[in-house]
Enzyme design. Structure first.
Site, PDB file in Angstrom:
ATOM      1  N   SER A 124       0.690  -1.284   0.054  1.00 45.84           N
ATOM      2  CA  SER A 124      -0.100   0.066   0.032  1.00 45.84           C
ATOM      3  C   SER A 124       0.882   1.355  -0.015  1.00 45.84           C
ATOM      4  O   SER A 124       2.122   1.223   0.754  1.00 45.84           O
ATOM      5  CB  SER A 124      -1.041   0.091   1.173  1.00 45.84           C
ATOM      6  N   TYR A 148      -1.423  -0.479  10.259  1.00 46.30           N
ATOM      7  CA  TYR A 148      -1.790  -0.901   9.133  1.00 46.30           C
ATOM      8  C   TYR A 148      -0.488  -0.644   7.874  1.00 46.30           C
ATOM      9  O   TYR A 148       0.066  -1.776   7.404  1.00 46.30           O
ATOM     10  CB  TYR A 148      -2.764  -0.279   8.278  1.00 46.30           C
ATOM     11  N   LYS A 152       1.979  -3.688   6.596  1.00 40.99           N
ATOM     12  CA  LYS A 152       2.520  -3.876   4.913  1.00 40.99           C
ATOM     13  C   LYS A 152       3.955  -3.905   4.813  1.00 40.99           C
ATOM     14  O   LYS A 152       4.693  -4.532   4.078  1.00 40.99           O
ATOM     15  CB  LYS A 152       1.690  -2.760   4.378  1.00 40.99           C
TER      16      LYS A 152
HETATM   17  C1  WQD Z   1      -9.199  10.360   0.722  1.00 37.88           C
HETATM   18  C2  WQD Z   1      -9.027  12.138   1.022  1.00 37.88           C
HETATM   19  C3  WQD Z   1      -9.505  12.584   3.361  1.00 37.88           C
HETATM   20  C4  WQD Z   1     -13.599  10.869   3.842  1.00 37.88           C
HETATM   21  C5  WQD Z   1      -7.128   4.855   2.126  1.00 37.88           C
HETATM   22  C6  WQD Z   1      -7.324   3.677   2.935  1.00 37.88           C
HETATM   23  C7  WQD Z   1      -6.188   3.009   3.296  1.00 37.88           C
HETATM   24  C8  WQD Z   1      -5.218   2.766   2.097  1.00 37.88           C
HETATM   25  C9  WQD Z   1      -4.811   4.125   1.243  1.00 37.88           C
HETATM   26  C10 WQD Z   1      -5.166   0.656   0.971  1.00 37.88           C
HETATM   27  C11 WQD Z   1      -8.362  12.537   2.132  1.00 37.88           C
HETATM   28  C12 WQD Z   1     -10.464  13.003   2.351  1.00 37.88           C
HETATM   29  C13 WQD Z   1     -12.385  11.345   3.331  1.00 37.88           C
HETATM   30  C14 WQD Z   1     -14.380  12.034   3.996  1.00 37.88           C
HETATM   31  C15 WQD Z   1     -12.865  13.512   3.271  1.00 37.88           C
HETATM   32  N1  WQD Z   1      -5.742   1.841   1.244  1.00 37.88           N
HETATM   33  N2  WQD Z   1     -11.994  12.548   3.115  1.00 37.88           N
HETATM   34  N3  WQD Z   1     -13.796  13.342   3.824  1.00 37.88           N
HETATM   35  O1  WQD Z   1      -6.972   8.312   3.653  1.00 37.88           O
HETATM   36  O2  WQD Z   1      -5.980   7.901   1.182  1.00 37.88           O
HETATM   37  O3  WQD Z   1      -6.670   6.189   2.942  1.00 37.88           O
HETATM   38  O4  WQD Z   1      -6.134   4.701   1.058  1.00 37.88           O
HETATM   39  O5  WQD Z   1      -4.006   0.522   1.158  1.00 37.88           O
HETATM   40  O6  WQD Z   1      -6.605   1.843   3.620  1.00 37.88           O
HETATM   41  O7  WQD Z   1      -8.007   4.066   4.038  1.00 37.88           O
HETATM   42  O8  WQD Z   1      -8.187   7.664   1.568  1.00 37.88           O
HETATM   43  O9  WQD Z   1     -10.608   7.681   0.762  1.00 37.88           O
HETATM   44  O10 WQD Z   1     -10.197   7.720   3.045  1.00 37.88           O
HETATM   45  O11 WQD Z   1      -9.508   9.720   2.052  1.00 37.88           O
HETATM   46  O12 WQD Z   1     -12.687  14.782   3.092  1.00 37.88           O
HETATM   47  O13 WQD Z   1     -15.448  11.844   4.580  1.00 37.88           O
HETATM   48  O14 WQD Z   1     -10.479  12.311   1.251  1.00 37.88           O
HETATM   49  O15 WQD Z   1      -9.173  13.453   4.259  1.00 37.88           O
HETATM   50  O16 WQD Z   1      -7.899  13.398   1.986  1.00 37.88           O
HETATM   51  P1  WQD Z   1      -6.909   7.535   2.345  1.00 37.88           P
HETATM   52  P2  WQD Z   1      -9.678   8.127   1.951  1.00 37.88           P
END
Ligand code: WQD
Length: 340
Positions: A124, A148, A152
């Site tokens: 990841s 997490y 990995k």
């Molecule tokens: C993206 C952006 C939030 C929700 C995920 C997985 C993690 C890993 C990597 C696999 C951020 C913003 C989100 C909301 C928002 N995956 N946001 N309001 O943080 O990169 O993590 O990808 O390995 O397991 O959790 O992705 O989709 O949670 O957030 O503003 O209600 O959207 O702050 O900037 P993230 P995400």
């Protein structure tokens, strides 16, 4: 036969469909802890000239692993199975070290003992933590911010050590950025058992009227509009990346980013949802989420050259396919909504 651990899950099921399309026989091992048997039933529809076998079971069950390697002629493993929630890992780190690290040690032990030395491993972008510079390359320091991400990275280190000690291993580590979207057929998509806190499902819930205004988490990041930036990649592109990785494996252990190389801010994703669904997205500004990374997107030079692969589906297609799946997912009895 290719063993796919976690093949009933989101990325695993899309990759399984690609392998079946390409004529590979596959064996899926999944404990269905965050997926559904009905996904396997739908995957059978992709098995035209190839076979799909399914075993419900857990990687912590060493006897089961021995039995599978004795029973089936497994030439390679694509290893997806594991837990993937950053917040859950902060609350329950042991769960992550057991189910991501210990389970993989069991798998690698069984592979070695039964003479199977090829693995493609799901890592990841979470291993990078706050990258010093973007686009982030594979040689950038890995400084995870969550158990997490650490789990990995620990597995990555195990795989690198094995490959340098024993030259017969062919190991490929794929670092995924932000997988989104769904299969264009509408047959496959994300079917979790637990509620999702990620950007796409949160936006869909707001648009569907199943949640209040969408919360934009953080506005002080170093991006054009101040909101977080991510490298969203269509799950089907990601799945195709696994096929390329599998067909180009070499002795040793190689690590590749799988992303698009382009970052979008949260506000840009909101705009894409509004355009695709034709509906306004009510949103409000909210504080940044604890432990969140600001701006992260991939350098894709290495995967493009070494895997002869690149993502080609754009943001609108990711949203279109995701929204279609969201709207139809209740029909399969594996609702995203409520995630019962
Ligand atoms: C993206 C952006 C939030 C929700 C995920 C997985 C993690 C890993 C990597 C696999 C951020 C913003 C989100 C909301 C928002 N995956 N946001 N309001 O943080 O990169 O993590 O990808 O390995 O397991 O959790 O992705 O989709 O949670 O957030 O503003 O209600 O959207 O702050 O900037 P993230 P995400």
């Amino acid at each position: 036969m290719v063993l796919i651990t976690g093949g009933a899950g989101y990325i695993g099921s899309h990759t399984a469909s690609c392998l079946l399309d390409a004529g590979h026989d596959i064996l899926i091992l999944d404990n269905l802890s965050n997926s559904f048997r009905s996904t396997i039933d739908r995957l059978q529809g992709f098995a035209k000239t190839s076979t799909l076998r399914f075993v419900e079971g857990d990687l912590l069950d060493r006897k089961l692993l021995d039995r599978l390697f004795l029973e089936y002629s497994i030439k390679a493993v694509i290893h997806f199975a594991g837990r993937k929630s950053v917040p859950e890992s902060m609350q329950n780190p042991m769960l992550y070290y057991q189910q991501n690290v210990e389970a993989t040690l069991n798998l690698v032990r069984a592979m070695g003992e039964h003479g199977c030395h090829r693995m493609v491993f799901s890592s990841s972008a979470a291993v990078y933590g706050d990258a010093q510079a973007v686009p982030v390359t594979e040689v950038c320091p890995a400084l995870p911010k969550s158990p997490y991400g650490h789990s990995k990275l620990m597995v990555e280190q195990v795989l690198r050590s094995i490959a340098s000690a024993e030259p017969q291993w062919c190991l490929t580590i794929l670092r995924y950025f932000n997988p989104v979207g769904a299969h264009p057929s509408g047959q496959l998509g994300e079917s979790p058992r637990y509620p999702l806190s990620n950007l796409f499902p949160q936006l869909a819930q707001t648009i569907a009227g199943e949640a209040g205004p969408f919360q934009v988490l953080g506005q002080q990041y170093a991006s054009e509009d101040g909101t977080g930036v991510r490298d969203f990649i269509h799950v089907q592109d990601l799945a195709e990346g696994h096929l390329s990785a599998l067909s180009r494996q070499q002795p040793g252990c190689q690590t590749y980013n799988l992303g698009t190389g382009k970052g979008y801010t949260v506000l840009e994703v909101i705009a894409a949802f509004e355009q695709v669904t034709g509906q306004p997205v009510p949103f409000e500004m909210a504080p940044a989420r604890a432990g969140d990374i600001g701006c992260l997107y991939a350098s894709v030079e290495l995967s493009r050259h070494a895997l002869a692969w690149q993502a080609h589906r754009g943001l609108n297609q990711m949203v279109e396919d995701y929204w279609r799946w969201w709207c139809s997912s209740t029909a399969y009895g594996t609702p995203l909504r409520g995630c019962s």
